[in-house]
Enzyme design. Structure first.
Site, PDB file in Angstrom:
ATOM      1  N   ARG A 170       0.856  -1.186   0.000  1.00 56.65           N
ATOM      2  CA  ARG A 170       0.000   0.000   0.000  1.00 56.65           C
ATOM      3  C   ARG A 170       0.892   1.235   0.000  1.00 56.65           C
ATOM      4  O   ARG A 170       2.043   1.195   0.434  1.00 56.65           O
ATOM      5  CB  ARG A 170      -0.938   0.012   1.216  1.00 56.65           C
ATOM      6  CG  ARG A 170      -0.219   0.105   2.547  1.00 56.65           C
ATOM      7  CD  ARG A 170      -1.178   0.014   3.726  1.00 56.65           C
ATOM      8  NE  ARG A 170      -0.495   0.356   4.968  1.00 56.65           N
ATOM      9  CZ  ARG A 170      -0.420   1.581   5.452  1.00 56.65           C
ATOM     10  NH1 ARG A 170      -0.954   2.593   4.814  1.00 56.65           N
ATOM     11  NH2 ARG A 170       0.215   1.825   6.586  1.00 56.65           N
ATOM     12  N   ARG A 174      -3.383  10.633   1.614  1.00 54.57           N
ATOM     13  CA  ARG A 174      -4.276  11.386   2.493  1.00 54.57           C
ATOM     14  C   ARG A 174      -4.947  12.488   1.692  1.00 54.57           C
ATOM     15  O   ARG A 174      -4.264  13.237   1.007  1.00 54.57           O
ATOM     16  CB  ARG A 174      -3.482  12.036   3.632  1.00 54.57           C
ATOM     17  CG  ARG A 174      -2.938  11.076   4.625  1.00 54.57           C
ATOM     18  CD  ARG A 174      -2.345  11.841   5.789  1.00 54.57           C
ATOM     19  NE  ARG A 174      -1.587  10.924   6.621  1.00 54.57           N
ATOM     20  CZ  ARG A 174      -0.500  11.273   7.294  1.00 54.57           C
ATOM     21  NH1 ARG A 174      -0.048  12.504   7.212  1.00 54.57           N
ATOM     22  NH2 ARG A 174       0.128  10.391   8.029  1.00 54.57           N
ATOM     23  N   ARG A 247      19.891  -5.154   2.197  1.00 53.80           N
ATOM     24  CA  ARG A 247      20.351  -3.910   1.600  1.00 53.80           C
ATOM     25  C   ARG A 247      21.058  -3.150   2.719  1.00 53.80           C
ATOM     26  O   ARG A 247      20.751  -3.310   3.911  1.00 53.80           O
ATOM     27  CB  ARG A 247      19.187  -3.083   1.072  1.00 53.80           C
ATOM     28  CG  ARG A 247      18.480  -3.678  -0.115  1.00 53.80           C
ATOM     29  CD  ARG A 247      19.344  -3.663  -1.371  1.00 53.80           C
ATOM     30  NE  ARG A 247      19.441  -2.323  -1.924  1.00 53.80           N
ATOM     31  CZ  ARG A 247      20.236  -1.985  -2.933  1.00 53.80           C
ATOM     32  NH1 ARG A 247      21.027  -2.900  -3.474  1.00 53.80           N
ATOM     33  NH2 ARG A 247      20.278  -0.763  -3.393  1.00 53.80           N
ATOM     34  N   ARG A 278      18.536  10.266   0.125  1.00 55.21           N
ATOM     35  CA  ARG A 278      18.044  11.387   0.920  1.00 55.21           C
ATOM     36  C   ARG A 278      19.180  12.090   1.640  1.00 55.21           C
ATOM     37  O   ARG A 278      20.287  11.554   1.746  1.00 55.21           O
ATOM     38  CB  ARG A 278      16.978  10.933   1.913  1.00 55.21           C
ATOM     39  CG  ARG A 278      17.409   9.899   2.942  1.00 55.21           C
ATOM     40  CD  ARG A 278      16.224   9.468   3.797  1.00 55.21           C
ATOM     41  NE  ARG A 278      16.639   8.609   4.897  1.00 55.21           N
ATOM     42  CZ  ARG A 278      15.837   8.221   5.881  1.00 55.21           C
ATOM     43  NH1 ARG A 278      14.576   8.618   5.903  1.00 55.21           N
ATOM     44  NH2 ARG A 278      16.274   7.437   6.851  1.00 55.21           N
ATOM     45  N   GLU A 298      22.620   9.749   2.154  1.00 59.42           N
ATOM     46  CA  GLU A 298      22.454   8.300   2.266  1.00 59.42           C
ATOM     47  C   GLU A 298      22.455   7.662   0.880  1.00 59.42           C
ATOM     48  O   GLU A 298      21.722   8.099  -0.009  1.00 59.42           O
ATOM     49  CB  GLU A 298      21.132   7.965   2.976  1.00 59.42           C
ATOM     50  CG  GLU A 298      21.075   8.445   4.413  1.00 59.42           C
ATOM     51  CD  GLU A 298      19.856   7.936   5.152  1.00 59.42           C
ATOM     52  OE1 GLU A 298      19.125   7.094   4.608  1.00 59.42           O
ATOM     53  OE2 GLU A 298      19.634   8.386   6.295  1.00 59.42           O
ATOM     54  N   TYR A 346      12.496  -6.297   9.542  1.00 57.74           N
ATOM     55  CA  TYR A 346      12.615  -4.851   9.707  1.00 57.74           C
ATOM     56  C   TYR A 346      11.699  -4.415  10.842  1.00 57.74           C
ATOM     57  O   TYR A 346      10.496  -4.668  10.821  1.00 57.74           O
ATOM     58  CB  TYR A 346      12.241  -4.101   8.424  1.00 57.74           C
ATOM     59  CG  TYR A 346      12.363  -2.612   8.622  1.00 57.74           C
ATOM     60  CD1 TYR A 346      13.620  -2.012   8.653  1.00 57.74           C
ATOM     61  CD2 TYR A 346      11.246  -1.822   8.869  1.00 57.74           C
ATOM     62  CE1 TYR A 346      13.760  -0.661   8.892  1.00 57.74           C
ATOM     63  CE2 TYR A 346      11.370  -0.467   9.112  1.00 57.74           C
ATOM     64  CZ  TYR A 346      12.624   0.105   9.126  1.00 57.74           C
ATOM     65  OH  TYR A 346      12.761   1.450   9.380  1.00 57.74           O
ATOM     66  N   ASP A 348      10.456  -1.228  13.473  1.00 55.30           N
ATOM     67  CA  ASP A 348      10.492   0.121  14.033  1.00 55.30           C
ATOM     68  C   ASP A 348      10.890  -0.011  15.503  1.00 55.30           C
ATOM     69  O   ASP A 348      10.734  -1.070  16.112  1.00 55.30           O
ATOM     70  CB  ASP A 348       9.120   0.795  13.916  1.00 55.30           C
ATOM     71  CG  ASP A 348       8.822   1.249  12.492  1.00 55.30           C
ATOM     72  OD1 ASP A 348       9.776   1.583  11.765  1.00 55.30           O
ATOM     73  OD2 ASP A 348       7.640   1.263  12.104  1.00 55.30           O
TER      74      ASP A 348
END
Length: 364
Positions: A170, A174, A247, A278, A298, A346, A348
């Site tokens: 997804r 917004r 990666r 970025r 980066e 991964y 958070d």
């Protein structure tokens, strides 16, 4: 001396377990092969600025228990992640919202934006065959070309037509003028940087830096009842089934003689031609007013042995390979694999803390 727990690695997962263990009166020995603790949330002070040495870390969560836990250890500021995208000099707000669409198409209302995206999505007929088709089916051609394509291809080192569709399940869209990247209830950065949080978690714990657990793997288990291992699970088992893929990110950090370089903490460069993905300007995480600034560019690249593994490549091959290692680990009752590398996942930061809390409740 015999310890209750030997912890290999000093990142957030180990830190939370060590803290909870100490609260319960248990003894821990932490072994860290780097010359500092904190794993990838470690901050280095340069020009009075707390530099996120291993990439931007922005704490966000909707879990009240986790938020109360970290706030009991460190004060958090009100930082809100509102990155911008630079596409060949054009500036767009992220995530995709009415500010983005207004700039892109010269429109004002959600109805106009929905109509444009709905029309562009129709380009894809049937099931998307690759990431490009998946992205267009979600957000349309214009947003894909300017804000998804180049950035994604730099991240993965492959064309979007060669990447599987499931990488992007997804893309958040917004239809409000809201630049807050995260939907979570709570968000911020520890005042004084993440070293404050890590320091509190490891307070009173014996830590040895510059020690690689695997270089003396017979010695350490004998010194503890249980081992918590947060390094790569495939390396622990000497790649017996093959190497998991990652990666990685290379950083170019620079001190600039200006007080404000880009006006925001994070700018994504979404064209393919710009080699970096970025630029982070670290002072904005803590609303810094220092006379100089520190930026980090980066660069995303394939991982090779000796490099720092960052992002697991979550395709079918790697998941099947990880499952073989996980099954092998399940037969080893005195070792627990945890965290991003131990679980090939991964995470958070709030999810790392949740996982460590859950594991502690199982093993205490």
């Amino acid at each position: 001396m015999k310890y209750n727990y030997i912890l290999a690695g000093s990142g957030l997962y180990s830190a939370v377990i060590a803290y909870l263990a100490r609260q319960a009166g248990k003894t821990c020995l932490v072994l860290e092969k780097r010359d500092h603790i904190g794993g990838n949330i470690y901050c280095e002070e340069i020009e009075g600025i707390h530099v996120h040495k291993y990439g931007a870390h922005i704490f966000h969560t909707s879990n009240r228990r986790v938020w109360d836990f970290v706030n009991s250890l460190a004060e958090f500021n009100r930082f809100t992640n509102s990155p911008i995208a630079n596409y060949k000099g054009e500036i767009y707000n992220m995530p995709f919202n009415m500010n983005t669409f207004s700039k892109m198409w010269g429109i004002r209302t959600p109805e106009e934006a929905k109509a444009i995206i709905a029309k562009q999505r129709q380009e894809i007929k049937g099931e998307p065959r690759n990431l490009e088709e998946q992205a267009i089916s979600l957000v349309g051609r214009d947003v894909y070309e300017k804000l998804v394509k180049g950035y994604t291809e730099k991240q993965w080192g492959r064309d979007c037509t060669e990447l599987p569709s499931f990488i992007i399940r997804r893309l958040p869209v917004r239809y409000t003028y809201d630049n807050n990247y995260f939907n979570d209830l709570y968000q911020g950065i520890p005042v004084g940087g993440y070293n404050v949080l890590i320091g509190r978690l490891f307070e009173g714990i014996e830590i040895r830096t510059g020690v690689d657990y695997l270089e003396d793997r017979e010695k350490w288990p004998a010194m503890g009842d249980k081992v918590i291992y947060t390094g790569p699970i495939d390396e622990y088992y000497e790649y017996c089934y093959g190497k998991l893929e990652y990666r990685t990110v290379r950083f170019e950090t620079e001190v600039l003689d200006t007080d404000n370089y880009q006006g925001v903490a994070v700018v994504n460069y979404t064209d393919r031609e710009t080699p970096y993905t970025r630029i982070i300007e670290h002072k904005h995480f803590e609303f810094g007013t220092q006379p100089k600034t520190v930026i980090s560019r980066e660069y995303s690249t394939d991982w090779e042995e000796g490099m720092e593994p960052y992002y697991p490549v979550n395709d079918a091959r790697n998941q099947a390979l990880y499952q073989k290692y996980a099954e092998k680990a399940a037969g080893d009752p005195n070792i627990i694999f945890g965290g991003r590398l131990g679980e090939y996942k991964y995470y958070d930061m709030d999810k790392v803390i949740e996982s460590a809390m859950k594991k502690w409740e199982e093993i205490r």
